[in-house]
Scaffold this active site. Sequence first.
Site, mmCIF file in Angstrom:
data_model
loop_
_atom_site.group_PDB
_atom_site.id
_atom_site.type_symbol
_atom_site.label_atom_id
_atom_site.label_comp_id
_atom_site.label_asym_id
_atom_site.label_seq_id
_atom_site.Cartn_x
_atom_site.Cartn_y
_atom_site.Cartn_z
ATOM 1 N N LYS A 155 0.804 -1.212 0.000
ATOM 2 C CA LYS A 155 0.000 0.000 0.000
ATOM 3 C C LYS A 155 0.847 1.278 0.000
ATOM 4 O O LYS A 155 0.320 2.381 0.156
ATOM 5 C CB LYS A 155 -0.944 0.022 1.203
ATOM 6 C CG LYS A 155 -0.278 0.086 2.570
ATOM 7 C CD LYS A 155 -1.336 0.153 3.666
ATOM 8 C CE LYS A 155 -0.693 0.264 5.042
ATOM 9 N NZ LYS A 155 0.012 -0.953 5.451
ATOM 10 N N TYR A 185 -0.327 -3.345 10.949
ATOM 11 C CA TYR A 185 0.352 -3.263 12.241
ATOM 12 C C TYR A 185 -0.175 -4.338 13.192
ATOM 13 O O TYR A 185 -1.369 -4.556 13.312
ATOM 14 C CB TYR A 185 0.142 -1.869 12.853
ATOM 15 C CG TYR A 185 0.752 -1.706 14.223
ATOM 16 C CD1 TYR A 185 2.140 -1.646 14.379
ATOM 17 C CD2 TYR A 185 -0.046 -1.614 15.351
ATOM 18 C CE1 TYR A 185 2.705 -1.499 15.634
ATOM 19 C CE2 TYR A 185 0.518 -1.463 16.612
ATOM 20 C CZ TYR A 185 1.892 -1.408 16.753
ATOM 21 O OH TYR A 185 2.452 -1.264 17.995
ATOM 22 N N GLU A 318 6.096 -10.907 17.610
ATOM 23 C CA GLU A 318 6.754 -10.910 18.916
ATOM 24 C C GLU A 318 6.637 -12.253 19.629
ATOM 25 O O GLU A 318 7.061 -12.379 20.780
ATOM 26 C CB GLU A 318 6.198 -9.783 19.792
ATOM 27 C CG GLU A 318 6.576 -8.390 19.273
ATOM 28 C CD GLU A 318 6.165 -7.268 20.212
ATOM 29 O OE1 GLU A 318 5.636 -7.567 21.312
ATOM 30 O OE2 GLU A 318 6.380 -6.095 19.852
#
Length: 420
Positions: A155, A185, A318
Amino acid sequence: MRLTKKSCLLLVIVGVIVLWMFFPLHPLDLWGSKHIYSYSWLNYSDADGGPENKCDCPAILQGDSKALEQAKTLTSTKDFQKSITIPNEYYINASQDCRNFKASRKYLTIPLSRVEEDFPLAYSVVVHHKVQNFERLLRAIYAPQNIYCVHVDKKSDASVYSAIGAITSCFPNVFTSTLWLTMVYAAWPRVQADINCMADLYNAKTKWKYFINLCGQDFPLKTNLEIVNALLSLRGDNSMESEQMPEGKKDRVTHTYKIVNGQNQPTGNEKEPPPFNLPILTGSAYIVVNRGYVRSVLEDSRIPALIEWSKDTFIPDETFWATIQRLPGVPGSKRPHPKYDMTDMNAIVRMVKWQGHEGTVYPECHGHHVRDVCVYGFGDVQWLLQQHHLFANKFDTDIDPIAVYCLEKYLREKALAELF
């Protein structure tokens, strides 16, 4: 019979060729380090930067209060703020002449030592904007023996695509990922982008030793030789944050999430246990791993199940790498016991100043914050260079180019000094 000058020269050339055939020399041996050091294109010059070149970088690196105050005054002027941004069009146009682009931007086009030449590295770099940041990062970490995969967010603006495509086309060992994804995100595409680059890098001809993943706003704190020596000292181990999951983060993997309108949002549904009863560890999106670890990501029969399970978790970058790091049989891995836990401060990957830890774990940020992360200012540079980490995040040359400018000048001078 008396030989002419032309004959003598021919004999010398033939002699050199014969010697080289039997005793092949490294380019540094042929040129001599002093000769290389004299080549002006290897050193950054004041003309290489924008208005930030008025700063006294050596003094800033020493934490000199007068130099820091002068830099602060400079950055506060309107003229400075107007002239620090390099438009994407510059890179599109400048890289049309690759030879001139590499020379004018002072890319290193030969290995600076045999140690580095014999220890090639593989990089994955995820970018979605700020081409100037990316290009200065690439220049700082570039070496002809290494290999680089760049993933551009699907994008991103068209000018970002064009500029990064133009830059990468100038280097045989820098390429864009074969698959481009839309980044979200805290969602799975961020992990998938690195997996895609891992596959491209693993299948390349270069038999690199270690893989390092970065984003476009990272910057090195060490020279390529220092990075290589740090990796050699690992003796095949990996280095990344990998710890037991704290209570406050367990919701990320006990409930499902779904991408809605470009955001990874909770569904309210409970999630099934992880495959094979794997202990889910927490860590960072950024890792330093050996080639065998990457092979496991791509070929280990346990990983596809972990991938599918991770896709509807929150911030999977993570947990995914940190969990694989504790799987038995993965090269360079550690047992999933608390005694083998590693924090981000102990790993060598990346120094990040989290706002919540400023004033306790590390000094306060001298720049500004984005999502609770310090975007470094020039006042942070002295402290950063005292850390053992290989890279730091974040930098923004559109706001404070002095931090990057002083770091890149320091690292290039140090890289050349290492030749002696």
